[in-house]
Design a protein around this motif. Structure first.
Motif, PDB file in Angstrom:
ATOM      1  N   VAL A   1       0.671  -1.289  -0.030  1.00 37.63           N
ATOM      2  CA  VAL A   1      -0.072  -0.249   0.192  1.00 37.63           C
ATOM      3  C   VAL A   1       0.840   1.248  -0.068  1.00 37.63           C
ATOM      4  O   VAL A   1       0.489   2.365  -0.661  1.00 37.63           O
ATOM      5  CB  VAL A   1      -0.831  -0.259   1.201  1.00 37.63           C
ATOM      6  N   SER A   2       1.903   1.085   0.699  1.00 40.82           N
ATOM      7  CA  SER A   2       2.867   2.553   0.926  1.00 40.82           C
ATOM      8  C   SER A   2       3.536   2.421  -0.654  1.00 40.82           C
ATOM      9  O   SER A   2       3.600   3.742  -1.143  1.00 40.82           O
ATOM     10  CB  SER A   2       3.911   1.979   1.652  1.00 40.82           C
ATOM     11  N   SER A   3       3.788   1.391  -1.043  1.00 37.50           N
ATOM     12  CA  SER A   3       4.377   1.675  -2.568  1.00 37.50           C
ATOM     13  C   SER A   3       3.382   2.094  -3.473  1.00 37.50           C
ATOM     14  O   SER A   3       3.593   2.874  -4.431  1.00 37.50           O
ATOM     15  CB  SER A   3       4.824   0.271  -3.023  1.00 37.50           C
ATOM     16  N   LEU A   4       2.137   1.802  -3.368  1.00 37.93           N
ATOM     17  CA  LEU A   4       1.058   2.073  -4.467  1.00 37.93           C
ATOM     18  C   LEU A   4       0.853   3.731  -4.310  1.00 37.93           C
ATOM     19  O   LEU A   4       0.694   4.514  -5.044  1.00 37.93           O
ATOM     20  CB  LEU A   4      -0.182   1.221  -4.101  1.00 37.93           C
ATOM     21  N   VAL A   5       0.843   4.139  -2.857  1.00 40.04           N
ATOM     22  CA  VAL A   5       0.652   5.515  -2.649  1.00 40.04           C
ATOM     23  C   VAL A   5       1.976   6.256  -3.280  1.00 40.04           C
ATOM     24  O   VAL A   5       1.812   7.453  -4.159  1.00 40.04           O
ATOM     25  CB  VAL A   5       0.359   5.951  -1.347  1.00 40.04           C
ATOM     26  N   ALA A   6       3.079   5.941  -3.056  1.00 35.69           N
ATOM     27  CA  ALA A   6       4.422   6.588  -3.560  1.00 35.69           C
ATOM     28  C   ALA A   6       4.301   6.509  -5.125  1.00 35.69           C
ATOM     29  O   ALA A   6       4.843   7.331  -5.669  1.00 35.69           O
ATOM     30  CB  ALA A   6       5.667   5.843  -2.840  1.00 35.69           C
ATOM     31  N   ALA A   7       3.919   5.416  -5.564  1.00 34.75           N
ATOM     32  CA  ALA A   7       3.771   5.237  -7.195  1.00 34.75           C
ATOM     33  C   ALA A   7       2.956   6.461  -7.819  1.00 34.75           C
ATOM     34  O   ALA A   7       3.278   6.798  -8.930  1.00 34.75           O
ATOM     35  CB  ALA A   7       3.472   3.921  -7.573  1.00 34.75           C
ATOM     36  N   ARG A   8       2.138   6.959  -7.118  1.00 37.82           N
ATOM     37  CA  ARG A   8       1.413   8.020  -7.594  1.00 37.82           C
ATOM     38  C   ARG A   8       2.213   9.429  -7.946  1.00 37.82           C
ATOM     39  O   ARG A   8       1.804  10.231  -8.600  1.00 37.82           O
ATOM     40  CB  ARG A   8       0.212   8.303  -6.676  1.00 37.82           C
ATOM     41  N   LEU A   9       3.388   9.441  -7.125  1.00 35.07           N
ATOM     42  CA  LEU A   9       4.152  10.614  -7.206  1.00 35.07           C
ATOM     43  C   LEU A   9       5.075  10.643  -8.335  1.00 35.07           C
ATOM     44  O   LEU A   9       5.591  11.396  -8.648  1.00 35.07           O
ATOM     45  CB  LEU A   9       4.903  10.773  -5.733  1.00 35.07           C
ATOM     46  N   GLN A  10       5.294   9.240  -8.943  1.00 35.54           N
ATOM     47  CA  GLN A  10       6.372   9.160  -9.969  1.00 35.54           C
ATOM     48  C   GLN A  10       6.109  10.105 -11.073  1.00 35.54           C
ATOM     49  O   GLN A  10       6.882  10.778 -11.543  1.00 35.54           O
ATOM     50  CB  GLN A  10       6.104   7.697 -10.299  1.00 35.54           C
ATOM     51  N   ASP A  11       4.892  10.395 -11.599  1.00 33.98           N
ATOM     52  CA  ASP A  11       4.673  11.355 -12.680  1.00 33.98           C
ATOM     53  C   ASP A  11       3.946  12.312 -12.250  1.00 33.98           C
ATOM     54  O   ASP A  11       3.434  13.239 -12.984  1.00 33.98           O
ATOM     55  CB  ASP A  11       3.925  10.489 -13.697  1.00 33.98           C
ATOM     56  N   ALA A  12       3.811  12.761 -11.169  1.00 38.19           N
ATOM     57  CA  ALA A  12       3.059  13.805 -10.372  1.00 38.19           C
ATOM     58  C   ALA A  12       3.606  15.407 -10.829  1.00 38.19           C
ATOM     59  O   ALA A  12       4.915  15.258 -10.912  1.00 38.19           O
ATOM     60  CB  ALA A  12       2.685  13.905  -9.041  1.00 38.19           C
ATOM     61  N   ASP A  13       2.797  16.294 -11.099  1.00 37.26           N
ATOM     62  CA  ASP A  13       3.532  17.613 -11.279  1.00 37.26           C
ATOM     63  C   ASP A  13       4.388  18.029 -10.212  1.00 37.26           C
ATOM     64  O   ASP A  13       4.133  17.998  -9.082  1.00 37.26           O
ATOM     65  CB  ASP A  13       2.421  18.520 -11.473  1.00 37.26           C
ATOM     66  N   GLU A  14       5.552  18.602 -10.628  1.00 42.90           N
ATOM     67  CA  GLU A  14       6.452  19.105  -9.495  1.00 42.90           C
ATOM     68  C   GLU A  14       6.032  20.102  -8.464  1.00 42.90           C
ATOM     69  O   GLU A  14       6.317  20.024  -7.105  1.00 42.90           O
ATOM     70  CB  GLU A  14       7.560  19.818 -10.101  1.00 42.90           C
ATOM     71  N   THR A  15       4.988  20.851  -8.909  1.00 44.39           N
ATOM     72  CA  THR A  15       4.387  21.634  -8.054  1.00 44.39           C
ATOM     73  C   THR A  15       3.509  20.913  -6.949  1.00 44.39           C
ATOM     74  O   THR A  15       3.457  21.156  -5.656  1.00 44.39           O
ATOM     75  CB  THR A  15       3.161  22.506  -8.731  1.00 44.39           C
ATOM     76  N   ALA A  16       2.785  19.898  -7.325  1.00 45.20           N
ATOM     77  CA  ALA A  16       2.273  19.083  -6.243  1.00 45.20           C
ATOM     78  C   ALA A  16       3.148  18.165  -5.314  1.00 45.20           C
ATOM     79  O   ALA A  16       2.865  18.362  -4.140  1.00 45.20           O
ATOM     80  CB  ALA A  16       1.351  17.874  -7.219  1.00 45.20           C
ATOM     81  N   VAL A  17       4.358  17.886  -5.858  1.00 46.50           N
ATOM     82  CA  VAL A  17       5.368  17.297  -5.254  1.00 46.50           C
ATOM     83  C   VAL A  17       5.975  17.957  -4.081  1.00 46.50           C
ATOM     84  O   VAL A  17       6.204  17.719  -2.881  1.00 46.50           O
ATOM     85  CB  VAL A  17       6.403  16.395  -5.902  1.00 46.50           C
TER      86      VAL A  17
END
Length: 361
Positions: A183-199
């Protein structure tokens, strides 16, 4: 216990070896990669020289897929008085050993509930297991001497022994260890292609949820491959909850008041069930979680600041029950959250302000 053989010098094996060697046990180290065994030996975990005779205890600390074969070879070679493994799954290896026709009176499956995001002998530490549960899965066939040696190992590592059935253990770790990793990896995977502003908006919540997503994928493939059924069962339940939650969130977008109320009720249900589940997670010293209050203080990112604030709390006669740090993005400062007994909040707040700390309400 005077002598031990640790087979596999990764994080767990080397940590156990360091603990044993530090308490006077002569430890022999072996690994499929001799360089890794030499590294562990250089760190003081023992010697990479083969034992001259039979050792008291053989500790098999190899990936789950190789546990049964490694144990079978060791048992048939008669290299120890007792044999145990430290793999994160217990039922499968034992059934494999039974199918191989091994004498299991001298074997005990164990699992220390400890680890780190890093792996290998350089990540090992002698205090890795201190205060942590160490599961033992004896059966009717387990020799008493073997159980006693296993208990001695747990004591030397300063862990806490917990006796369980092997299959019950596997279902338990699927819920409290293996599924959280996915579950931790699944949530973190959403950040892989997220906009830099969101990160850049990431706060302590996302850091807490994704902390273990930094773990070694190869290690987790080995672990999950050895316990896929129970993990899939837990994930299936989570998937059902996710489907219901998505439906509830869509209902909140509806123009129909009744649907919106139904959606809100669905969200409240999952949040309240989460509250109830979280309340069952053991707190300090294994007791039920206490209702601590939080004193939040601005702290600079300089050497000695943490020591100074803890010392000031100590001078105020306040025990810090827990602590969290939320780092400020792009600044040399952060917020430290000091969890204390509710009755200590007023006194601690006043004492810290008197000593120049910027306490936040």
């Amino acid at each position: 216990m005077r002598t031990a053989l640790v087979i596999g010098t990764g994080l767990i094996g080397t940590s156990a070896a360091l603990a044993l060697a530090g308490r006077g046990v002569r430890v022999h180290l072996v690994d499929h990669d001799p360089a890794q065994a030499r590294t562990a030996a250089a760190r003081g975990a023992g010697t990479d020289q083969a034992p001259e005779g039979r050792v008291d205890l053989a500790v098999v600390a190899v990936p789950p897929a190789h546990v049964a074969d490694t144990l079978a070879e060791a048992i048939r070679g008669g290299i120890a008085r007792a044999y145990l493994d430290v793999a994160s799954v217990k039922g499968g290896p034992r059934r494999e050993l039974e199918a191989m026709g091994c004498d299991l009176t001298g074997y005990l499956g164990t699992h220390p509930m400890a680890g780190r995001e890093r792996s290998g002998p350089m990540a090992a530490t002698a205090d890795l297991f201190e205060g942590r549960p160490w599961v033992l899965t004896p059966t009717r066939e387990t020799d008493t001497e073997v159980l006693n040696l296993a208990l001695e190992l747990v004591a030397l590592c300063r862990a806490v022994p917990v006796v369980m059935d092997a299959d019950a253990h596997d279902r338990a770790v699927a819920l409290v260890s293996h599924t959280p990793q996915l579950v931790s990896s699944l949530v973190a995977a959403r950040l892989q292609d997220a906009d830099e502003t969101a990160v850049r908006l990431c706060g302590q919540g996302i850091r807490d949820v994704t902390r273990i997503a930094a773990s070694d994928p190869r290690m987790w493939i080995d672990i999950l491959s050895a316990n896929p059924g129970p993990v899939a069962d837990v994930l299936a339940g989570i998937a059902a909850d996710l489907d219901e939650t998505v439906t509830a969130l869509r209902a909140l977008e509806s123009s129909d008041e009744e649907q919106r109320l139904g959606g809100a009720a669905g969200i409240e249900d999952v949040l309240r069930r989460g509250n109830t589940g979280r309340s069952r997670v053991p707190g300090k010293h294994g007791a039920a979680p206490a209702a601590y209050e939080t004193v939040t203080v601005l702290i600079g990112d300089q050497p000695g600041e943490l020591a100074r604030i803890f010392a000031d709390a100590g001078r105020a006669g306040v025990n810090i029950e827990d602590v969290r740090i939320e780092h400020a993005t792009g600044q040399q400062a952060g917020l430290i959250q000091l969890m204390v007994e509710p009755t200590a909040v007023t006194g601690l707040t006043a004492a810290l302000r008197d000593r120049g700390w910027a306490v936040r309400q």
